[in-house]
Motif scaffolding. Structure first.
Motif, PDB file in Angstrom:
ATOM      1  N   PRO A  81      29.894  82.960  57.277  1.00 41.09           N
ATOM      2  CA  PRO A  81      28.905  81.888  57.169  1.00 41.09           C
ATOM      3  C   PRO A  81      29.579  80.586  56.775  1.00 41.09           C
ATOM      4  O   PRO A  81      30.593  80.602  56.073  1.00 41.09           O
ATOM      5  CB  PRO A  81      27.970  82.386  56.076  1.00 41.09           C
ATOM      6  N   ALA A  82      29.018  79.477  57.258  1.00 37.70           N
ATOM      7  CA  ALA A  82      29.546  78.182  56.828  1.00 37.70           C
ATOM      8  C   ALA A  82      29.328  78.084  55.328  1.00 37.70           C
ATOM      9  O   ALA A  82      28.279  78.456  54.835  1.00 37.70           O
ATOM     10  CB  ALA A  82      28.811  77.069  57.541  1.00 37.70           C
ATOM     11  N   ASN A  83      30.317  77.599  54.628  1.00 35.67           N
ATOM     12  CA  ASN A  83      30.208  77.561  53.170  1.00 35.67           C
ATOM     13  C   ASN A  83      29.276  76.427  52.760  1.00 35.67           C
ATOM     14  O   ASN A  83      29.704  75.353  52.366  1.00 35.67           O
ATOM     15  CB  ASN A  83      31.601  77.379  52.566  1.00 35.67           C
ATOM     16  N   LEU A  84      27.971  76.691  52.862  1.00 32.71           N
ATOM     17  CA  LEU A  84      27.004  75.597  52.729  1.00 32.71           C
ATOM     18  C   LEU A  84      26.921  75.063  51.312  1.00 32.71           C
ATOM     19  O   LEU A  84      26.531  73.930  51.107  1.00 32.71           O
ATOM     20  CB  LEU A  84      25.623  76.067  53.185  1.00 32.71           C
ATOM     21  N   ASP A  85      27.300  75.890  50.321  1.00 29.95           N
ATOM     22  CA  ASP A  85      27.250  75.387  48.953  1.00 29.95           C
ATOM     23  C   ASP A  85      28.246  74.244  48.755  1.00 29.95           C
ATOM     24  O   ASP A  85      28.059  73.403  47.895  1.00 29.95           O
ATOM     25  CB  ASP A  85      27.587  76.518  47.974  1.00 29.95           C
ATOM     26  N   PHE A  86      29.291  74.268  49.569  1.00 30.91           N
ATOM     27  CA  PHE A  86      30.336  73.258  49.408  1.00 30.91           C
ATOM     28  C   PHE A  86      30.280  72.223  50.527  1.00 30.91           C
ATOM     29  O   PHE A  86      31.273  71.576  50.806  1.00 30.91           O
ATOM     30  CB  PHE A  86      31.709  73.919  49.410  1.00 30.91           C
ATOM     31  N   MET A  87      29.157  72.109  51.191  1.00 28.77           N
ATOM     32  CA  MET A  87      29.126  71.211  52.342  1.00 28.77           C
ATOM     33  C   MET A  87      29.246  69.764  51.900  1.00 28.77           C
ATOM     34  O   MET A  87      28.689  69.360  50.874  1.00 28.77           O
ATOM     35  CB  MET A  87      27.864  71.475  53.162  1.00 28.77           C
ATOM     36  N   THR A  88      30.014  68.989  52.647  1.00 31.20           N
ATOM     37  CA  THR A  88      30.163  67.572  52.321  1.00 31.20           C
ATOM     38  C   THR A  88      29.557  66.749  53.457  1.00 31.20           C
ATOM     39  O   THR A  88      29.508  67.204  54.593  1.00 31.20           O
ATOM     40  CB  THR A  88      31.637  67.189  52.158  1.00 31.20           C
ATOM     41  N   PHE A  89      29.122  65.558  53.102  1.00 34.80           N
ATOM     42  CA  PHE A  89      28.363  64.794  54.091  1.00 34.80           C
ATOM     43  C   PHE A  89      29.165  63.655  54.713  1.00 34.80           C
ATOM     44  O   PHE A  89      28.706  63.046  55.663  1.00 34.80           O
ATOM     45  CB  PHE A  89      27.105  64.221  53.449  1.00 34.80           C
ATOM     46  N   ASN A  90      30.324  63.315  54.158  1.00 40.31           N
ATOM     47  CA  ASN A  90      31.040  62.206  54.786  1.00 40.31           C
ATOM     48  C   ASN A  90      32.071  62.743  55.781  1.00 40.31           C
ATOM     49  O   ASN A  90      33.268  62.653  55.610  1.00 40.31           O
ATOM     50  CB  ASN A  90      31.677  61.286  53.744  1.00 40.31           C
ATOM     51  N   HIS A  91      31.541  63.325  56.827  1.00 38.91           N
ATOM     52  CA  HIS A  91      32.387  63.839  57.907  1.00 38.91           C
ATOM     53  C   HIS A  91      32.284  62.892  59.083  1.00 38.91           C
ATOM     54  O   HIS A  91      31.614  61.863  59.022  1.00 38.91           O
ATOM     55  CB  HIS A  91      31.953  65.250  58.268  1.00 38.91           C
ATOM     56  N   LYS A  94      29.128  61.091  60.512  1.00 38.91           N
ATOM     57  CA  LYS A  94      28.588  59.873  59.930  1.00 38.91           C
ATOM     58  C   LYS A  94      28.769  58.691  60.883  1.00 38.91           C
ATOM     59  O   LYS A  94      27.937  57.790  60.934  1.00 38.91           O
ATOM     60  CB  LYS A  94      29.343  59.606  58.623  1.00 38.91           C
ATOM     61  N   VAL A  98      22.740  60.540  64.796  1.00 39.38           N
ATOM     62  CA  VAL A  98      21.921  61.240  65.790  1.00 39.38           C
ATOM     63  C   VAL A  98      21.075  60.223  66.542  1.00 39.38           C
ATOM     64  O   VAL A  98      20.514  59.308  65.952  1.00 39.38           O
ATOM     65  CB  VAL A  98      21.008  62.252  65.093  1.00 39.38           C
ATOM     66  N   LEU A 100      18.372  60.850  68.239  1.00 41.25           N
ATOM     67  CA  LEU A 100      16.942  61.137  68.293  1.00 41.25           C
ATOM     68  C   LEU A 100      16.209  60.198  67.357  1.00 41.25           C
ATOM     69  O   LEU A 100      16.688  59.871  66.280  1.00 41.25           O
ATOM     70  CB  LEU A 100      16.629  62.555  67.804  1.00 41.25           C
ATOM     71  N   VAL A 102      13.803  60.285  64.918  1.00 38.33           N
ATOM     72  CA  VAL A 102      13.082  61.295  64.153  1.00 38.33           C
ATOM     73  C   VAL A 102      12.448  60.656  62.924  1.00 38.33           C
ATOM     74  O   VAL A 102      13.001  59.740  62.339  1.00 38.33           O
ATOM     75  CB  VAL A 102      14.007  62.437  63.709  1.00 38.33           C
TER      76      VAL A 102
END
Lengths: 106, 302
Positions: A81-91, A94, A98, A100, A102
């Motif tokens: 599984p993707a290690n979602l607890d450690f997910m970072t947002f400045n990839h 950015k 998107v 769309l 929304v």
């Protein structure tokens, strides 16, 4: 499913019939005053048939067996599984937002 | 852990949902269960459910889970407006929830206001110093800012308390690999193999690290772990098969002249090569010549 249950019920009936036959046979022995050495041959055959029918039904009705092999399709792990607890947002996503349109309507 | 059947199910559902075949909620539940990162799709399909009052109310209590899932996905896609709205809805429903507090702090993170996020996490930790998720977020934040050494420090401190957390061990291993600190990474993978011995991917990663470290002893151990990966996957892991071939040729190169246990090694290699050829023939016949030349160069160099 229905067939298997019918067969299972039939198997149980056969077993009961075998028991009944044995009791009847024992009653007969009491009249003739013979020693009981074992059930008659046809009752043994009946027991085996009943046993087999019950076995088959018991293995078919509950469903399929699950594999215990680690390399079977159900158990073989292909990705972690993707290690979602450690997910970072400045990839790099950015830089490419998107497209769309929304919005959460309330 | 994502097994082969689950993967095919996920791909099938994703296809179905993308082509408008319905089943969006099932897809979102599966994504949550398998913990895969499909933020863009979660955002799109999750919002379409949330924006439809009829569908939303049919979820019952799961509605709030979906709000959280969509909020995180929106942060990942940099749709901060959506994330903010979702968090607001959740805050309205759960006025003093710590979980929503974490979500708000994550929103700060996504915006890049690190100090605010740090402050929010610190106050959350004051209330509950043993909140694992928040400790992990702090590590992730340090990583996102580029302070890898700080992240390693935090993570080591965290692992001293929560030693059984294999996700954290995995994260630490991956950070070490990214810094080329292979010895430390190998230690982390050893921990992972000890805690979950039936996961072939940990064996594979450990073997990769050992092969990269080099040296006769490490290569031999790496070969054994590649072999155990093959054992656990039934020979369907291509990387492990290539690993066996590479390890064998590297070992023969190192032990040239000293001919010990050479025979067994070459047999293992030829078996692995045979499986590889069969696999390529089945799945990518046009790449077969490339494979044969690669395998030939491996045996020739030995």
């Amino acid at each position: 499913m229905g067939l298997a249950i019918t067969v299972g019920v039939f198997g149980v009936l056969v077993l009961f019939h075998a028991a009944y036959s044995t009791i009847q046979y024992k009653g007969l022995l009491k009249i003739t005053e013979d020693e009981f050495s074992g059930p008659p041959f046809n009752v043994v055959i009946e027991l085996f048939v009943g046993l087999l029918l019950c076995f088959w039904a018991a293995l078919t009705v509950p469903g399929k067996f699950q594999s215990i092999h680690p390399h079977s399709e159900e158990n073989r792990i292909v990705s972690l599984p993707a290690n979602l607890d450690f997910m970072t947002f400045n990839h790099r996503g950015k830089v490419f937002p998107v497209e769309l349109d929304v919005k959460l309507r309330q | 852990m994502v097994t082969k059947t689950e993967e095919t199910q996920l791909n099938r559902l994703e296809n179905q949902v993308d082509n408008g075949g319905g089943g969006a909620w099932d897809y979102l539940s599966l994504v949550r269960k398998l913990k895969v990162r499909r933020s863009e799709k979660v955002l799109k399909h999750g919002l379409s459910i949330l924006n439809d009052p009829k569908q939303r109310s049919s979820l019952g209590a799961d509605e709030w889970t979906l709000y959280e899932q969509v909020a995180v996905a929106a942060m990942d896609c940099q749709c901060l407006e959506v994330a903010k709205d979702c968090t607001k809805v959740l805050r309205k429903r759960f006025p003093d929830s710590k979980r929503v507090g974490r979500l708000e702090a994550m929103l700060f993170e996504a915006k890049g206001s690190w100090e605010l996020a740090e402050k929010a996490y610190a106050s959350l930790l004051e209330d509950n110093p043993l909140d694992q998720a928040i400790h992990k977020r702090r590590v992730a934040m340090a990583k996102a800012q580029g302070n890898i050494s700080v992240a390693i420090d935090w993570l080591n401190k965290y692992l001293e308390t929560f030693m059984a957390d294999h996700d954290a061990w995995r994260e630490l291993a991956e950070i070490y690999v990214s810094l080329q600190m292979y010895k430390q990474a190998a230690f982390c993978y050893e921990e992972l193999i000890l805690s979950q011995p039936t996961v072939p991917l940990y064996h594979l990663a450990y073997a990769d690290v050992l092969y990269t470290l080099g040296g006769l002893e490490n290569l031999q151990t790496a070969k054994k772990y590649y072999a155990s990966t093959i054992d656990l996957t039934g020979g369907k892991n291509t990387r492990a098969l290539f690993g066996i071939c590479l390890c064998t040729s590297a070992i023969t190169q190192l032990t040239k002249g000293k001919s010990k246990e050479e025979k067994e090694g070459s047999q293992l290699q030829s078996l692995a090569a045979k499986v590889l050829e069969k696999d390529y023939k089945q799945r990518a016949p046009d790449k077969l010549p490339q494979l044969t030349t690669a395998l030939k160069s491996l045996t020739l160099s030995s």
